[in-house]
Design an enzyme around this catalytic site. Sequence first.
Site, PDB file in Angstrom:
ATOM      1  N   HIS A 110       0.839  -1.216   0.000  1.00 60.36           N
ATOM      2  CA  HIS A 110       0.000   0.000   0.000  1.00 60.36           C
ATOM      3  C   HIS A 110       0.871   1.262   0.000  1.00 60.36           C
ATOM      4  CE1 HIS A 110      -3.392  -2.622   1.316  1.00 60.36           C
ATOM      5  NE2 HIS A 110      -2.418  -3.245   1.940  1.00 60.36           N
ATOM      6  N   SER A 144      15.738  20.373 -17.103  1.00 66.25           N
ATOM      7  CA  SER A 144      14.582  21.237 -17.334  1.00 66.25           C
ATOM      8  C   SER A 144      15.056  22.492 -18.039  1.00 66.25           C
ATOM      9  CB  SER A 144      13.938  21.591 -15.992  1.00 66.25           C
ATOM     10  OG  SER A 144      13.212  22.801 -16.099  1.00 66.25           O
ATOM     11  N   LYS A 162      17.062  20.682 -11.970  1.00 59.52           N
ATOM     12  CA  LYS A 162      16.302  19.461 -12.225  1.00 59.52           C
ATOM     13  C   LYS A 162      17.101  18.361 -12.917  1.00 59.52           C
ATOM     14  CE  LYS A 162      12.453  18.669 -11.640  1.00 59.52           C
ATOM     15  NZ  LYS A 162      11.234  19.176 -12.304  1.00 59.52           N
ATOM     16  N   GLU A 201       9.507   7.736 -17.314  1.00 56.59           N
ATOM     17  CA  GLU A 201       8.152   8.280 -17.490  1.00 56.59           C
ATOM     18  C   GLU A 201       7.606   7.907 -18.867  1.00 56.59           C
ATOM     19  OE1 GLU A 201       7.956  12.506 -15.514  1.00 56.59           O
ATOM     20  OE2 GLU A 201       9.990  12.083 -16.160  1.00 56.59           O
TER      21      GLU A 201
END
Length: 454
Positions: free
Chosen positions: A155, A276, A282, A289
């Site tokens: 969970h 970025s 970043k 992704e």
Amino acid sequence: MTLWGGRFSTKLNEQAWDLNSSLPVDQRMAIQDVDGSLAWAKALHLAGILQDEEHASIALGLDTVKKEFISGKFSFIDSDEDIHTAVERRLMDLIGSTAGKLHTGRSRNDQVATDFRMWMLQAIPELDAALKDVQSSLVENAESAGKTIMPGYTHLQRAQPILLSHWWLSHYWPLQRDRERLFDLTARVSILPLGSAALAGTPVSVNRNVLAKSLGFAKPSRNSLDAVSDRDFAAEYLFCATMVGIHLSKLAEQIVLYTSAEFGFFELSDAFSTGSSIMPQKKNPDMFELTRGKAGTMIGMLTGLLATLKGLPSTYDKDLQEDKQPVFQATDTLLKILPVIAGALRTITAKPERMRNAIDSFMMATDLADYLVSKGIPFRETHSIAGKAVREAGEKNIGLDELPLEAYQALCPAFEADVYQVFDPMKSIEKRNAIGGTSLQSVKKQITECRKNL
Ligand code: ARG
């Protein structure tokens, strides 16, 4: 000029032609189409339909066509409707009217199903090799993880400590099942439709057993009506591919999460992360992704093909032309993703300290209950006692390992001073020594087994 113009008075409307043409997609099966034709020509020769010289001329012409495809010299022309007509048209250019005998007793319906299956039979080992390489990268990481421990979650809540190597290998087995599925599928792809003609079967007395063997198929199809419409293999292949996508997306999601500052369990190498355009600090996990995102696209393609197949009238229907694009796209997607994942995993850095610090004494609450079980108390009771200890420590804002012995003994007289040993996460890990558990010995055996499949 089309190859079916005889009964038509005008040529096909230009936009209709564009809609109808499948060449942009099916030219990918050029080699399979030529090889299928070579085998068919041989079958026609054996059946006495082609004379020696005719067969020799067709075979030589097809060889030339194949060489043109391999060298990239083949030129398509505007009137080529699909790969099958393009090959036949070119053969006609090369050897003249004898080329017209090749399509005897054959239809594009059995031809396209044959080409597609042949294409898939060569794509499966390619996918398998790429999957195997990702598996190798996972085993390598498991091997170099040594005794590194990390929190295991259910969970997404801290659950029990595990070995990092065990976690790496948890992503190995899904890929093993994917490889097995692709291998099982091969038996159903390896059924030859050629010789079914348009729908009712070929009038030519070909030996389809010999034909099947010559093209590398296990056996010929048994019902011509079914053979020209069966696309189960395409749907199954897409399912297998999509399942790979889903497995990779689960791994990807965890890497995305674990490379965040909040977790900080891993750092990606610069070669497999992106920056970025506005935020200089970043370092983004784009590769993972994209992997996660493309699984969604694959699910869509699988669903799309299943919808195409649903409720189709017997036998060949032009709807079936929609079958190849999703299969090709899913294959290309995976062949692009898999090497990137393997590379990214091989260059990822684990942060053992961050992992260790994320393990708290509450994650050994099960071990606390098991401790009392070893003193002869039933687990259902010990679970409740351990729960009370968790509550008490929580209220005092201290760890389970900081709760004084008197407090433990107030909860249950069976507690002794050795209770504090259960809060060593390595002890917790080492107790899980049955087959498939996270103990060092068990994982070592697992690694040996994993290596056997590579
Ligand atoms: N391009 C077609 C396909 O992909 C080939 C079969 C055409 N058959 C036909 N009867 N028009 O399905």
